[in-house]
Design an enzyme around this catalytic site. Sequence first.
Site, PDB file in Angstrom:
ATOM      1  N   ARG A   1     -20.045  20.982 -25.023  1.00  0.00           N
ATOM      2  CA  ARG A   1     -18.805  21.762 -25.071  1.00  0.00           C
ATOM      3  C   ARG A   1     -18.441  21.980 -26.520  1.00  0.00           C
ATOM      4  NH1 ARG A   1     -13.523  22.013 -21.394  1.00  0.00           N
ATOM      5  NH2 ARG A   1     -12.420  23.585 -22.616  1.00  0.00           N
TER       6      ARG A   1
ATOM      7  N   TRP B   1      -8.306  33.331 -14.555  1.00  0.00           N
ATOM      8  CA  TRP B   1      -7.477  34.443 -14.060  1.00  0.00           C
ATOM      9  C   TRP B   1      -6.016  34.239 -14.457  1.00  0.00           C
ATOM     10  CZ3 TRP B   1     -10.175  38.435 -12.275  1.00  0.00           C
ATOM     11  CH2 TRP B   1     -11.411  38.209 -11.665  1.00  0.00           C
TER      12      TRP B   1
ATOM     13  N   HIS C   1     -14.015  36.834 -28.360  1.00  0.00           N
ATOM     14  CA  HIS C   1     -14.912  36.928 -27.199  1.00  0.00           C
ATOM     15  C   HIS C   1     -16.124  37.794 -27.530  1.00  0.00           C
ATOM     16  CE1 HIS C   1     -12.033  34.741 -24.940  1.00  0.00           C
ATOM     17  NE2 HIS C   1     -11.134  35.706 -24.870  1.00  0.00           N
TER      18      HIS C   1
ATOM     19  N   TRP D   1     -11.246  31.008 -32.941  1.00  0.00           N
ATOM     20  CA  TRP D   1     -12.100  31.620 -33.981  1.00  0.00           C
ATOM     21  C   TRP D   1     -11.467  32.924 -34.465  1.00  0.00           C
ATOM     22  CZ3 TRP D   1     -14.701  36.243 -34.562  1.00  0.00           C
ATOM     23  CH2 TRP D   1     -15.713  36.281 -35.540  1.00  0.00           C
TER      24      TRP D   1
ATOM     25  N   SER E   1     -12.761  29.809 -12.737  1.00  0.00           N
ATOM     26  CA  SER E   1     -11.874  30.257 -11.652  1.00  0.00           C
ATOM     27  C   SER E   1     -10.407  30.127 -12.057  1.00  0.00           C
ATOM     28  CB  SER E   1     -12.168  29.487 -10.356  1.00  0.00           C
ATOM     29  OG  SER E   1     -12.362  28.113 -10.615  1.00  0.00           O
TER      30      SER E   1
ATOM     31  N   ASP F   1     -16.525  27.284 -25.642  1.00  0.00           N
ATOM     32  CA  ASP F   1     -15.072  27.316 -25.861  1.00  0.00           C
ATOM     33  C   ASP F   1     -14.755  27.520 -27.348  1.00  0.00           C
ATOM     34  OD1 ASP F   1     -12.437  27.254 -25.093  1.00  0.00           O
ATOM     35  OD2 ASP F   1     -12.288  25.068 -25.117  1.00  0.00           O
TER      36      ASP F   1
ATOM     37  N   LEU G   1     -37.312  31.421 -18.766  1.00  0.00           N
ATOM     38  CA  LEU G   1     -36.014  30.737 -18.733  1.00  0.00           C
ATOM     39  C   LEU G   1     -35.145  31.232 -17.573  1.00  0.00           C
ATOM     40  CD1 LEU G   1     -33.962  28.892 -20.519  1.00  0.00           C
ATOM     41  CD2 LEU G   1     -33.038  31.100 -21.233  1.00  0.00           C
TER      42      LEU G   1
ATOM     43  N   ILE H   1     -14.171  18.597 -18.855  1.00  0.00           N
ATOM     44  CA  ILE H   1     -15.169  19.331 -18.071  1.00  0.00           C
ATOM     45  C   ILE H   1     -14.614  20.676 -17.591  1.00  0.00           C
ATOM     46  CG2 ILE H   1     -16.691  19.179 -16.029  1.00  0.00           C
ATOM     47  CD1 ILE H   1     -17.423  16.964 -17.891  1.00  0.00           C
ATOM     48  N   SER H   2     -13.274  20.786 -17.501  1.00  0.00           N
ATOM     49  CA  SER H   2     -12.630  22.037 -17.066  1.00  0.00           C
ATOM     50  C   SER H   2     -13.256  22.658 -15.815  1.00  0.00           C
ATOM     51  CB  SER H   2     -12.607  23.055 -18.217  1.00  0.00           C
ATOM     52  OG  SER H   2     -11.836  22.562 -19.299  1.00  0.00           O
TER      53      SER H   2
HETATM   54  C1  IPE Z   1     -13.387  26.630 -20.073  1.00  0.00           C
HETATM   55  O1  IPE Z   1     -12.626  26.966 -21.196  1.00  0.00           O
HETATM   56  C2  IPE Z   1     -13.944  27.838 -19.422  1.00  0.00           C
HETATM   57  C3  IPE Z   1     -14.861  28.641 -20.234  1.00  0.00           C
HETATM   58  C4  IPE Z   1     -15.323  28.374 -21.416  1.00  0.00           C
HETATM   59  C5  IPE Z   1     -15.302  29.849 -19.609  1.00  0.00           C
HETATM   60  P1  IPE Z   1     -11.042  27.042 -21.148  1.00  0.00           P
HETATM   61  O2  IPE Z   1     -10.600  27.321 -22.525  1.00  0.00           O
HETATM   62  O3  IPE Z   1     -10.601  27.967 -20.093  1.00  0.00           O
HETATM   63  O4  IPE Z   1     -10.667  25.548 -20.699  1.00  0.00           O
HETATM   64  P2  IPE Z   1      -9.290  24.764 -20.784  1.00  0.00           P
HETATM   65  O5  IPE Z   1      -8.263  25.605 -20.105  1.00  0.00           O
HETATM   66  O6  IPE Z   1      -8.963  24.562 -22.227  1.00  0.00           O
HETATM   67  O7  IPE Z   1      -9.564  23.465 -20.091  1.00  0.00           O
HETATM   68  C1  IPE Z   2     -13.712  30.430 -24.256  1.00  0.00           C
HETATM   69  O1  IPE Z   2     -12.918  30.627 -25.376  1.00  0.00           O
HETATM   70  C2  IPE Z   2     -13.982  31.725 -23.534  1.00  0.00           C
HETATM   71  C3  IPE Z   2     -13.304  31.874 -22.240  1.00  0.00           C
HETATM   72  C4  IPE Z   2     -12.618  30.937 -21.626  1.00  0.00           C
HETATM   73  C5  IPE Z   2     -13.427  33.157 -21.597  1.00  0.00           C
HETATM   74  P1  IPE Z   2     -11.333  30.578 -25.277  1.00  0.00           P
HETATM   75  O2  IPE Z   2     -10.829  31.948 -25.017  1.00  0.00           O
HETATM   76  O3  IPE Z   2     -10.906  29.544 -24.304  1.00  0.00           O
HETATM   77  O4  IPE Z   2     -10.954  30.145 -26.752  1.00  0.00           O
HETATM   78  P2  IPE Z   2      -9.801  29.144 -27.182  1.00  0.00           P
HETATM   79  O5  IPE Z   2     -10.010  27.862 -26.448  1.00  0.00           O
HETATM   80  O6  IPE Z   2      -8.507  29.795 -26.810  1.00  0.00           O
HETATM   81  O7  IPE Z   2      -9.974  29.021 -28.661  1.00  0.00           O
HETATM   82 MG    MG Z   3     -10.455  27.567 -24.478  1.00  0.00          MG
END
Ligand code: IPE
Ligand code: IPE
Ligand code: MG
Length: 247
Positions: free
Chosen positions: A185, A66, A34, A22, A63, A17, A128, A192-193
């Site tokens: 995380r 989206w 990304h 960043w 999930s 995350d 791995l 845990i999302s």
């Molecule tokens: C969790 O990150 C999912 C991934 C890193 C792929 P999110 O940024 O989507 O989580 P929330 O919405 O802050 O909980």
């Molecule tokens: C995690 O980074 C990647 C995905 C969920 C795809 P984020 O896109 O959630 O980055 P922040 O949390 O907005 O900084």
């Molecule tokens: Mg995020």
Amino acid sequence: MDTSRRKVPRHIAIIMDGNGRWAKQRMQPRFMGHRAGVRAVEGIVKHCVASGVEVLSLFAFSSENWRRPGKEVSLLMELFSHALENQVKRLHKNNIRLNIIGDTSRFSPSLQQQITAATSLTAANSGLVLNIAANYGGRWDITQSVQQIVAKIQTGELEAKQVDESLIADHLVTAALPEPDLFIRTGGEQRISNFLLWQLAYTELYFTDKLWPEFTAQDLDNAIESFASRERRFGRTSEQITGSDDA
Ligand code: IPE
Ligand code: IPE
Ligand code: MG
């Protein structure tokens, strides 16, 4: 192996995350974050191989993701496709077995084909195990496990009384793999999302403010060091774990 004493986790699960923040810090569009995140994955995979980690599970797209703006979602799909195209040969050369865990049926037919090709190419590799969680949700995983079991009960392959914890675990996408020992995380949030809900029941949790694109091998070592200093009791007493007699 006694999992309560192991110093290197067999299975590490990471919520990658902080990509968006960043990029924002650098006045760049979220997408650049990304892209940088994909580069960070390469280094961490390499370091896991070098450290003797057996399974690495990376949360790439949940999930719930989206719900993001359509433009970000489609750029993420493109990035996923490019990463598969560019990385799979290298993973295969390094004896890494790639699994895409999640409900892939929602992806475009061409991305689904790419996923099938990549996973079958690396299926027999013995190094791995790299799980990329894409359109994954812990609740979805438990639900699809139950659905498979119900279907087997309906055909008579299983009886209702055979349903127990290990049967449910055997129908999760991580069936046959050890449960995560260490959960990391990045990005500062402490939740845990909807990642591996069932599998994380006894996992050691580690949170860091580092944003994913800047998470380095040294940061991974810090997390592993923290893991190594913890006493995993799995419900037992500390005395039982250390072998000291203090009933
Ligand atoms: C969790 O990150 C999912 C991934 C890193 C792929 P999110 O940024 O989507 O989580 P929330 O919405 O802050 O909980
Ligand atoms: C995690 O980074 C990647 C995905 C969920 C795809 P984020 O896109 O959630 O980055 P922040 O949390 O907005 O900084
Ligand atoms: Mg995020």
